[in-house]
Design an enzyme around this catalytic site. Structure first.
Site, PDB file in Angstrom:
ATOM      1  N   LYS A  76       0.869  -1.178   0.000  1.00 36.51           N
ATOM      2  CA  LYS A  76       0.000   0.000   0.000  1.00 36.51           C
ATOM      3  C   LYS A  76       0.909   1.232   0.000  1.00 36.51           C
ATOM      4  CE  LYS A  76      -3.844   2.059   2.674  1.00 36.51           C
ATOM      5  NZ  LYS A  76      -4.731   1.911   3.845  1.00 36.51           N
ATOM      6  N   SER A 153      -9.780   2.256   3.117  1.00 33.68           N
ATOM      7  CA  SER A 153      -8.872   2.977   2.253  1.00 33.68           C
ATOM      8  C   SER A 153      -7.894   2.088   1.489  1.00 33.68           C
ATOM      9  CB  SER A 153      -8.062   3.963   3.093  1.00 33.68           C
ATOM     10  OG  SER A 153      -7.220   3.262   4.008  1.00 33.68           O
ATOM     11  N   SER A 177     -10.162  -0.185   7.244  1.00 37.04           N
ATOM     12  CA  SER A 177      -9.548  -0.013   5.919  1.00 37.04           C
ATOM     13  C   SER A 177      -8.905  -1.257   5.328  1.00 37.04           C
ATOM     14  CB  SER A 177      -8.497   1.107   5.957  1.00 37.04           C
ATOM     15  OG  SER A 177      -9.128   2.362   5.954  1.00 37.04           O
TER      16      SER A 177
END
Lengths: 485, 482
Positions: A76, A153, A177
């Protein structure tokens, strides 16, 4: 090849079915071919990846390979990667090349895994739909006629894994998330106990809630990645000094007699009948393996979203102050004075959702409002934690929904940010309490995947992974892939 | 109207740790800009603070030195404000749960009276970097070497009522800090900085007046001048019928003027909240006791010992014991000279005066304690007179030689202590002073003492300054009184 799990790839590499270079090239080709539609990567580090793959093959040739040697994966874009663009999904860091590696990044490097690139995300991890990224929205690979959100997210990590552009990815979870995008993309995602994985080098959103974990297809893969990610780190004062068990060792343990709690507050009349049925089927499946179920109560859980939306913005309002245009990151053109530089750099560098949360947070901490908001929210947080502590006196694991619904369309939540915040209604309390939680595929609604959530007691990731693996041994929801991949 | 001044001090002391409070960077002063700024000090995205235990130890030592409560649980908070030398956009400090709780400090004033000044608390925090405004062609440079240097901020109660008390308090803190070894006490390098809160009220009035805060004073002298200036300013304002604005003021020591920096309305709302990157720090009695065992001797205890062990006066003891270096200097020189009183006089007198006039600290003193001890020994055993010793002192100070006996020989400063030779000189001198002898013998006891001095001058002259004055005195008294 792309349908293989990490475990299977690891076996394939060790048996010489393919080399890491071949495997890495295969995924790089897939990214090139497919990611134009999905937009799950912000940066693809092809050259670096092939170098790492070559080195991994060399290590294997020398007979020093481990499970992870040569396995491709993605980070990420919230993790700092030395010499590689690290944007956190923001214009603020559009050109930020990190001078150092996050601890999670160096752990993965040490394992011999091959990083394919950095995945898209909601800006500064603030969002539940991946619509707030400066680098464009991520499309859920399960989308059919209408474009759907991947969740957020960690939407980039989830979409990339779901589209088989990478076998696995790192992710982070502040209010859901990891788990919510896992639910919406048909994946297995785990948020560990707060303090289990180092936060050093993970760009902070809300320091007391942020936690990194794996975004995987199976519980077994998640366990393998957690083995690498977890551990005490002297560079993070909130990381816990506690031995890391081998999370793969207990995957096959029997769950006969395991006590599972069902929070009555989560199984209420608002739950859709489809989701009710999916959860009931899951419960029956686990019951058939000997698990016992009982209703429990988490009486303060209805306060978790409001408490979270005070505490997380309060912490972010200070965490994001360092993005001031002075040392790195976006700086406005021709500032006329210091105040102008601060105001314009931050106005231009941050998106609307980030600004909204900074404003909410600064307000909640202001003189005269601190007690009514921040202090009150902290009190609520303690009550929520106590609810869990009492519940775990009689049970081993909690089972609940992860997200209220499967993937939804872009802009479908309207202009009211609170509608989006309610996406995390089942996941947020876990972060507030610091407990481990995971989501795993439990069924389909209208052809779209949806997950169920397992919540464990502190540091009982092994138990969650054990239950999840037993469930996945008996079901095939986790093997379903989007049609157009 | 008669006015009464109320003063409270906030004193920032840099702790002499090798590395910074939340990072491993060196705290050394005077390095090239930004060579001691790590990723953490630069507040790179994703970096986290790790507390330095040594900073805690030193803060606890300060607390023990002032007999304060040590808080078993202390919490770091974030104080939010934007400024380029504050890289995170907040300062990590302690607001509600400081490491050191209430304590007391006794100060002594010039007239000998003593007064207790209460310390409200002392908390740990990080220093900011520095903004450099010169040499950048209209731009500003940022040096983050100092950012993250550990500080304790010592907050007094408003217990002082004039600049003398405030300076005495500040000097006492300085003395404790350097004695305990928690700070280097180098004021010129900014290792101690003062914020002064001042208000005035009509004498007898209980309610406090509106206060101002004068920030960032870095010497005792500037603090004294700033206080006097601010008290006068407040009196002028009130006597002209005005009112005092609660504000922060800046003092320019070179020009002896102050100006308003910001008023209360313009003050920042710092939005303090507990730092989520740092856990509350929990300590126990065992830990505190282990620090207590390692505590060096404190100035007050040392002064008491000096009075007891060396029979020094209160004043000498207080002066010599106030600072570890000076105390050690005194004790070493006493060990060699064997005369505490005389050593005390020289250290507190000649030596201190020279250090002051040359503006150097005792650490930089060109004469070491052994040498001074040797010199004092030669005074004590009569080899050299006090005035002769001062000449030797000059040679030693100039570092032209470090052999006391050789200097005495070379300069012809050796005292004649041979009574036979001295008697001959006395006889010779008295032979030419018949009038004075008569005058002396007719005078009363009280006057005789004074007249005696009149003979000493010619005697010293006749002996080329080398006659032992003590022996001259004895011989003279014998001859005149017989």
């Amino acid at each position: 090849m792309f349908n293989k799990t990490v475990k299977e790839l690891s076996i394939g590499l060790s048996q010489g079915e393919f080399s890491s270079v071949e495997l890495t090239q295969h995924y790089l080709d897939r990214i090139k071919a497919k990611d134009g539609e999905i937009n799950s990567f912000i940066t693809v580090t092809d050259e670096l990846a092939l170098e790492e793959a070559k080195a991994a093959d060399q290590i294997r040739a020398e007979g020093k390979a481990t499970d992870w040697t040569g396995i491709p994966f993605a980070h990420k874009d919230i993790f700092c990667t030395k010499g590689v663009l690290t944007t956190c999904g923001s214009k603020m860091l559009e050109n930020f090349i990190s001078p150092y590696d996050a601890t999670v990044v160096s752990n993965m490097k040490t394992s011999g895994a091959v990083c394919l690139g950095k995945t898209n995300m909601d800006e500064f991890a603030m969002g539940s739909s991946n619509e707030t990224s400066y680098f464009g929205k991520v499309i859920n690979p399960w989308s059919d006629k209408e474009q759907l959100v991947p969740g957020g997210s960690s939407g980039g990590s989830a979409a990339a894994v779901a589209a088989r552009l990478t076998p696995i990815a790192t992710a982070t979870d502040t209010g859901g998330s990891i788990r919510q995008p896992a639910s919406l993309c048909g994946l297995t995602g785990l948020k560990p106990t707060y303090g289990r994985v180092s936060r050093y080098g993970m760009i902070a959103f809300a320091s007391s809630l942020d936690q990194a974990g794996p975004m995987a297809r199976t519980a077994e893969d998640a366990a393998m990645m957690l083995n690498v990610m977890a551990g005490h780190d002297a560079k993070d004062s909130t990381s816990i000094v506690k031995d890391v068990p081998d999370y793969t060792a207990s995957l096959n343990n029997s769950i006969d007699g395991l006590r599972i709690g069902l929070p009555k507050e989560f199984f209420n009349e608002h739950l859709s009948p489809e989701l009710q049925n999916i959860l009931q089927d899951s419960i029956k499946q686990l019951e058939s393996q000997g698990a016992t179920f009982k209703e429990i109560s988490l009486p303060h859980s209805h306060l978790s979203v409001p408490a979270y939306y005070v505490i997380a913005p309060a912490e972010c309002s200070a965490n994001l102050s360092r993005f001031d245009g002075v040392r790195y990151g976006h700086r406005c053109e021709d500032p006329k004075d210091l105040m102008d530089m601060y105001q314009r750099s931050r106005t231009e560098g941050f998106g609307d959702e980030v600004k909204r949360r900074i404003l909410i947070g600064a307000y909640a901490l202001s003189a005269g409002y601190y007690d009514a908001y921040y202090n009150k929210a902290q009190q609520v947080r303690r009550l929520i934690k106590n609810d869990f502590v009492s519940a775990f006196e009689d049970i081993d694991v909690i089972l609940s929904p992860t997200s209220p619904s499967p993937a939804f369309g872009f802009d479908s939540k309207g202009d009211d940010p609170v509608q989006m915040y309610l996406e995390d209604i089942f996941t947020i309390s876990t972060n507030l309490a610091g407990l481990p939680g995971m989501s795993l595929p439990a069924g389909l609604i209208n052809g779209l995947p949806i997950g169920m959530q397992l919540i464990g007691n502190y540091f009982e990731e092994s138990k969650l992974l054990n239950v999840a693996h037993r469930f996945q041994t008996a079901t095939d929801w986790h093997t379903l892939a989007p049609k157009n991949i | 109207m008669q006015w009464e001044t109320v003063i409270g001090l906030e004193i920032h002391v840099q702790l002499a740790t090798k590395s910074k409070i939340f990072s491993g960077s060196s705290t050394q002063f005077g390095s090239e800009p930004n060579t001691q700024a790590s990723l953490v000090d630069l507040a790179m995205p994703g970096t986290l603070p790790v507390p330095n235990e040594e900073a805690f130890r030193k803060a606890i030592m300060f607390g023990l030195a002032i007999d304060a409560d040590i808080n078993k649980r202390s919490v770091f908070d974030r104080k939010n404000y934007f400024y380029p030398d504050s890289p995170k956009g907040y300062q990590t400090t302690q607001l509600d749960h400081p490491i050191v709780g209430p304590g007391n400090i006794e100060i002594q004033l010039a007239n000998g009276t003593k007064k207790i000044i209460r310390v409200h608390h002392a908390h740990l925090e990080e220093d900011a970097g520095k903004s450099l405004h010169d040499d950048y062609h209209g731009m500003s440079g940022i040096d983050l070497n100092r950012a993250g240097t550990p500080l304790i901020e010592i907050v007094s109660e408003p217990d002082m009522c004039n600049s003398e008390e405030a300076v005495a308090f500040a000097k006492k803190i300085h003395s404790i800090v350097s004695s305990v070894g928690i700070g280097d006490g180098e004021m010129s390098q900014g290792s101690m900085r003062f914020d002064v809160n001042i208000s005035i009220r009509p004498k007898g009035e209980e309610k406090l007046g509106t206060r101002t805060e004068t920030k960032n004073l870095n010497s005792f002298r500037f603090m004294e001048k700033a206080i006097k200036l601010e008290v006068e300013r407040q009196i002028d304002v009130l006597e002209d019928g005005g009112s005092i604005t609660q504000e922060t003021r800046l003092y320019d020591g070179e020009k002896d003027i102050s100006r308003s920096m910001r008023s209360k309305e313009e003050a920042n709302d710092y939005r303090y909240f507990p730092c989520p990157d740092l856990l509350p720090v929990i300590i126990d009695d065992v830990y505190i006791d282990s620090i207590r065992e390692d505590m060096p001797e404190l100035p007050d205890a040392r002064a008491a010992r000096f009075i007891e062990q060396y029979a020094l006066s209160d004043y000498d003891a207080e002066f010599l014991a106030g600072d570890t270096e000076t105390a050690a200097f005194f004790e070493v020189s006493t060990k060699i000279s064997g005369d505490a009183k005389l050593s005390a006089n020289w250290v507190a007198g000649e030596l201190s005066a020279r250090l002051n006039s040359d503006d150097i600290s005792i650490k930089q003193c060109p004469i070491n304690a052994e040498l001074l001890g040797k010199l004092v020994l030669r005074i004590k055993d009569g080899t050299v007179s006090s005035s002769g010793a001062k000449k030797v002192f000059e040679v030693l100070w100039a570092q032209k030689s470090n052999d006391v006996d050789a200097i005495i020989d070379q300069q012809g400063l050796k005292q004649v202590s041979d009574t036979g030779a001295l008697e001959a000189i006395v006889d010779e001198v008295l032979a030419g002073m018949a009038d004075q002898i008569t005058q002396y013998q007719e005078a009363d006891e009280k006057k005789r003492k004074k007249l005696m001095g009149g003979f000493m001058g010619p005697l010293m002259k006749a002996s080329k300054g080398q006659g032992n004055p003590k022996l001259f005195n004895q011989i003279l008294a014998k001859k005149l009184n017989s």
